[in-house]
Motif scaffolding. Structure first.
Motif, PDB file in Angstrom:
ATOM      1  N   UNK A   1      -4.135  17.141 -23.640  1.00 21.38           N
ATOM      2  CA  UNK A   1      -5.104  18.267 -23.497  1.00 21.38           C
ATOM      3  C   UNK A   1      -6.201  17.844 -24.458  1.00 21.38           C
ATOM      4  N   UNK A   2      -5.823  17.121 -25.896  1.00 21.44           N
ATOM      5  CA  UNK A   2      -7.456  16.845 -25.880  1.00 21.44           C
ATOM      6  C   UNK A   2      -7.259  15.507 -25.494  1.00 21.44           C
ATOM      7  N   UNK A   3      -7.167  13.751 -25.500  1.00 23.14           N
ATOM      8  CA  UNK A   3      -7.168  13.433 -24.668  1.00 23.14           C
ATOM      9  C   UNK A   3      -8.370  14.023 -23.542  1.00 23.14           C
ATOM     10  N   UNK A   4      -7.766  15.192 -22.694  1.00 22.13           N
ATOM     11  CA  UNK A   4      -8.890  15.728 -21.829  1.00 22.13           C
ATOM     12  C   UNK A   4     -10.275  16.152 -22.020  1.00 22.13           C
ATOM     13  N   UNK A   5     -10.689  16.627 -23.721  1.00 21.18           N
ATOM     14  CA  UNK A   5     -11.558  16.951 -23.632  1.00 21.18           C
ATOM     15  C   UNK A   5     -12.064  15.812 -24.456  1.00 21.18           C
ATOM     16  N   UNK A   6     -11.347  15.333 -25.188  1.00 21.28           N
ATOM     17  CA  UNK A   6     -12.573  13.332 -25.593  1.00 21.28           C
ATOM     18  C   UNK A   6     -12.806  13.429 -24.862  1.00 21.28           C
ATOM     19  N   UNK A   7     -12.470  13.328 -22.709  1.00 16.60           N
ATOM     20  CA  UNK A   7     -12.903  12.589 -22.186  1.00 16.60           C
ATOM     21  C   UNK A   7     -14.367  13.335 -21.731  1.00 16.60           C
ATOM     22  N   UNK A   8     -13.500  15.031 -21.179  1.00 14.67           N
ATOM     23  CA  UNK A   8     -14.856  15.612 -21.730  1.00 14.67           C
ATOM     24  C   UNK A   8     -16.344  15.206 -22.272  1.00 14.67           C
ATOM     25  N   UNK A   9     -16.374  15.040 -23.804  1.00 14.74           N
ATOM     26  CA  UNK A   9     -17.381  14.919 -24.753  1.00 14.74           C
ATOM     27  C   UNK A   9     -17.933  13.081 -24.463  1.00 14.74           C
TER      28      UNK A   9
ATOM     29  N   UNK B   1     -22.493  19.601 -19.775  1.00 15.17           N
ATOM     30  CA  UNK B   1     -22.226  20.379 -20.816  1.00 15.17           C
ATOM     31  C   UNK B   1     -22.910  21.428 -20.098  1.00 15.17           C
ATOM     32  N   UNK B   2     -23.003  22.556 -20.774  1.00 15.60           N
ATOM     33  CA  UNK B   2     -23.272  23.791 -20.346  1.00 15.60           C
ATOM     34  C   UNK B   2     -25.249  23.269 -19.991  1.00 15.60           C
ATOM     35  N   UNK B   3     -25.194  24.298 -18.799  1.00 17.64           N
ATOM     36  CA  UNK B   3     -26.712  24.313 -18.290  1.00 17.64           C
ATOM     37  C   UNK B   3     -27.462  22.406 -18.110  1.00 17.64           C
ATOM     38  N   UNK B   4     -26.107  21.783 -17.467  1.00 17.95           N
ATOM     39  CA  UNK B   4     -25.937  20.240 -17.090  1.00 17.95           C
ATOM     40  C   UNK B   4     -27.104  19.347 -18.099  1.00 17.95           C
ATOM     41  N   UNK B   5     -26.593  19.259 -19.716  1.00 19.45           N
ATOM     42  CA  UNK B   5     -26.751  18.998 -20.662  1.00 19.45           C
ATOM     43  C   UNK B   5     -26.361  17.484 -20.748  1.00 19.45           C
ATOM     44  N   UNK B   6     -26.613  17.043 -20.932  1.00 15.99           N
ATOM     45  CA  UNK B   6     -25.464  15.516 -21.968  1.00 15.99           C
ATOM     46  C   UNK B   6     -25.890  14.820 -22.620  1.00 15.99           C
ATOM     47  N   UNK B   7     -26.011  14.071 -23.401  1.00 17.16           N
ATOM     48  CA  UNK B   7     -26.446  12.874 -24.232  1.00 17.16           C
ATOM     49  C   UNK B   7     -25.872  13.369 -25.827  1.00 17.16           C
ATOM     50  N   UNK B   8     -26.562  12.708 -26.840  1.00 17.90           N
ATOM     51  CA  UNK B   8     -26.156  12.643 -27.753  1.00 17.90           C
ATOM     52  C   UNK B   8     -26.753  13.546 -29.057  1.00 17.90           C
ATOM     53  N   UNK B   9     -28.009  14.371 -28.179  1.00 17.37           N
ATOM     54  CA  UNK B   9     -29.355  15.414 -28.609  1.00 17.37           C
ATOM     55  C   UNK B   9     -27.713  16.587 -28.428  1.00 17.37           C
ATOM     56  N   UNK B  10     -27.523  16.723 -27.436  1.00 18.27           N
ATOM     57  CA  UNK B  10     -26.483  18.319 -27.095  1.00 18.27           C
ATOM     58  C   UNK B  10     -25.424  17.971 -28.100  1.00 18.27           C
ATOM     59  N   UNK B  11     -25.084  16.815 -28.367  1.00 15.14           N
ATOM     60  CA  UNK B  11     -23.793  16.906 -29.300  1.00 15.14           C
ATOM     61  C   UNK B  11     -24.100  16.910 -30.921  1.00 15.14           C
ATOM     62  N   UNK B  12     -24.975  16.327 -30.906  1.00 16.89           N
ATOM     63  CA  UNK B  12     -25.039  16.915 -32.676  1.00 16.89           C
ATOM     64  C   UNK B  12     -26.549  17.522 -32.204  1.00 16.89           C
ATOM     65  N   UNK B  13     -26.709  18.170 -31.884  1.00 16.11           N
ATOM     66  CA  UNK B  13     -27.827  19.182 -31.560  1.00 16.11           C
ATOM     67  C   UNK B  13     -27.491  20.469 -31.944  1.00 16.11           C
ATOM     68  N   UNK B  14     -28.183  22.087 -32.195  1.00 16.97           N
ATOM     69  CA  UNK B  14     -27.958  22.429 -33.287  1.00 16.97           C
ATOM     70  C   UNK B  14     -26.324  23.836 -32.495  1.00 16.97           C
ATOM     71  N   UNK B  15     -25.926  22.567 -31.012  1.00 19.60           N
ATOM     72  CA  UNK B  15     -24.721  23.864 -30.389  1.00 19.60           C
ATOM     73  C   UNK B  15     -23.887  22.672 -30.622  1.00 19.60           C
TER      74      UNK B  15
END
Length: 179
Positions: A54-62, A72-86
């Motif tokens: 399960x963790x490997x699956x989520x890490x692949x997703x991230x 990611x939600x609302x078809x977003x992606x990139x480091x901005x999504x990972x390190x932004x407010x949400x």
């Protein structure tokens, strides 16, 4: 850790499922955090695959989202999504899936399994709320009001559905992770 072809395919499949369900997204006018089916997908992944797969699956997703694919939600992606407010909510997902999978692997008690779902959700709320507060300058209390309170009831419903779906599928299909 060496993964078999079957394990890689299953992990990729569940990363895809999380990506698809994250797109079921309802933006709310008072917060940057939308309602999604991502929590449901991660909970089901933990219940079916267990903590490690399960963790490997989520890490692949991230990783896919981190390199810019719009998973990611609302078809977003990139480091901005990972390190932004949400982003803290996304970064809390590996811990959630591990907690859920661990709880299911260690006990067949419905109470323990559901408790692991709740603790997993709380771990996402903690990482997400702390990062949201740090980035936006809001207090923890304000961040909880914006990012947790509006979602808690709906997320509990998602956990109940994940419990039903995840345990039903895991009784019928075995992926036999070996690592």
């Amino acid at each position: 850790m060496k993964l078999s072809t079957k394990e890689l395919i299953v992990c990729a499949l569940f990363a895809s499922i999380i990506s698809i369900l994250a797109q079921i997204s309802i933006p709310l006018p008072f917060t940057t955090v939308p309602i999604t089916m991502q929590i449901f997908a991660v909970a089901v992944t933990g219940l079916i695959l267990g903590p490690k797969s399960g963790a490997i699956s989520v890490l692949i997703y991230l990783l896919l989202g981190g390199i810019g694919l719009p998973v990611f939600a609302q078809f977003s992606g990139g480091f901005g999504a990972l390190f932004g407010p949400t982003g803290g909510y996304l970064l809390g997902l590996p811990l959630m899936v591990y907690i859920v999978g661990f709880g299911k692997d260690k006990s067949s008690s419905p109470i323990i399994i559901f408790l692991s779902l709740i603790i997993g959700l709380i771990s996402v709320y903690i990482t997400g709320t702390l990062m949201f507060a740090a980035i936006t300058g809001n207090t923890i209390y304000q961040s909880i009001l914006y990012c947790v309170a509006p979602f808690a009831f709906v997320d509990l419903i998602k956990l109940v559905l994940a419990y039903i779906v995840g345990l039903s599928v895991s009784k019928r299909v075995s992926f036999n992770p070996t690592f």
